[in-house]
Design an enzyme around this catalytic site. Sequence first.
Site, PDB file in Angstrom:
ATOM      1  N   ASP A  45       0.814  -1.214   0.000  1.00  0.00           N
ATOM      2  CA  ASP A  45       0.000   0.000   0.000  1.00  0.00           C
ATOM      3  C   ASP A  45       0.849   1.265   0.000  1.00  0.00           C
ATOM      4  O   ASP A  45       0.495   2.265  -0.636  1.00  0.00           O
ATOM      5  CB  ASP A  45      -0.928   0.010   1.218  1.00  0.00           C
ATOM      6  CG  ASP A  45      -2.146  -0.887   1.016  1.00  0.00           C
ATOM      7  OD1 ASP A  45      -2.430  -1.254  -0.134  1.00  0.00           O
ATOM      8  OD2 ASP A  45      -2.802  -1.217   2.013  1.00  0.00           O
ATOM      9  N   GLU A 116      -4.691  10.187   4.648  1.00  0.00           N
ATOM     10  CA  GLU A 116      -4.994  11.047   5.780  1.00  0.00           C
ATOM     11  C   GLU A 116      -3.936  12.116   5.979  1.00  0.00           C
ATOM     12  O   GLU A 116      -2.797  11.990   5.524  1.00  0.00           O
ATOM     13  CB  GLU A 116      -5.116  10.230   7.077  1.00  0.00           C
ATOM     14  CG  GLU A 116      -3.808   9.796   7.709  1.00  0.00           C
ATOM     15  CD  GLU A 116      -3.193   8.571   7.088  1.00  0.00           C
ATOM     16  OE1 GLU A 116      -1.953   8.562   6.882  1.00  0.00           O
ATOM     17  OE2 GLU A 116      -3.923   7.611   6.816  1.00  0.00           O
ATOM     18  N   ASP A 145      -2.290  12.541  21.992  1.00  0.00           N
ATOM     19  CA  ASP A 145      -1.031  12.256  21.308  1.00  0.00           C
ATOM     20  C   ASP A 145      -1.056  12.781  19.884  1.00  0.00           C
ATOM     21  O   ASP A 145      -0.013  12.906  19.245  1.00  0.00           O
ATOM     22  CB  ASP A 145      -0.757  10.756  21.292  1.00  0.00           C
ATOM     23  CG  ASP A 145      -0.174  10.246  22.600  1.00  0.00           C
ATOM     24  OD1 ASP A 145       0.147  11.084  23.469  1.00  0.00           O
ATOM     25  OD2 ASP A 145      -0.027   9.018  22.750  1.00  0.00           O
ATOM     26  N   THR A 156      -9.485   2.770   6.527  1.00  0.00           N
ATOM     27  CA  THR A 156      -9.054   1.473   7.064  1.00  0.00           C
ATOM     28  C   THR A 156      -7.570   1.452   7.394  1.00  0.00           C
ATOM     29  O   THR A 156      -7.049   0.406   7.796  1.00  0.00           O
ATOM     30  CB  THR A 156      -9.342   0.342   6.059  1.00  0.00           C
ATOM     31  OG1 THR A 156      -8.635   0.602   4.847  1.00  0.00           O
ATOM     32  CG2 THR A 156     -10.823   0.221   5.780  1.00  0.00           C
ATOM     33  N   ALA A 157      -6.888   2.568   7.201  1.00  0.00           N
ATOM     34  CA  ALA A 157      -5.450   2.614   7.447  1.00  0.00           C
ATOM     35  C   ALA A 157      -5.176   3.139   8.863  1.00  0.00           C
ATOM     36  O   ALA A 157      -5.665   2.581   9.841  1.00  0.00           O
ATOM     37  CB  ALA A 157      -4.779   3.477   6.373  1.00  0.00           C
TER      38      ALA A 157
END
Length: 255
Positions: A45, A116, A145, A156-157
């Site tokens: 990926d 993202e 954090d 989904t990552a």
Amino acid sequence: MNDKVRIAFLASETEIAQEARRHLAALHGDVPPGEADVIVALGGDGFMLHTLHATQHLDVPVYGMNCGTVGFLMNEYQEAGLLERLSAAEEEVIHPLRMRAIGTDGKLHEALAINEVSLLRAGPQAAKLRISIDGKVRLDELVCDGALLSTPAGSTAYNYSAHGPIIPIGADVLTLTAIAPFRPRRWRGALLPSGAKVRFDVLQPEKRPVMADADSRTAGRVVTVEITSDPGVSHRILFDPGHGLEERLIREQFV
């Protein structure tokens, strides 16, 4: 696609991927990406994201074959029947996020993110972030954090690892997810319209430094980050029938 299709084979640096590229290029020929009808990316990926970013100006579909580990964006690796698979492949079109970040040095950093945009603490103390949506402050102070804004394709990552929701690829939303939130302790993140403009302000940036990444490409330490969807940029990804992103997103939730 017919047997005269022009294919550009790109591979990650792993020996498995490089060997696959040599075999496939010998079978089908190999052209530069700028001359290709389709690009075949060989790796995982991470390499698929690299390929999509590197070739976004070409308007050429990318078909990935998994020579890595997870391979969520990839198809199964098989040497046989590649031309038939390319001909039958289904296309998904996704749009990235655009990040505009101001560094602690005052410099502007811009980048696109297919998965993202993430903000992560860069020191021993928790980050403090103020979150605004479309110019209105929605959370005065998030102690955490970090936080991230994810597309449906990226849900989904990293987002999923941070306990964010999986979003169907056709949903016109983004997911905003906190990473190890301390205060508000019960805040579970938010689902936002894809057209929303999200702004993070880093509070106490010298005492509590924060770094920003767009698909793991860092902008370094930042004081503000603004994120919007960019419908003017499209990534075309090819999947074998029945194994597209929509199916994968649903299947992932029932593992």
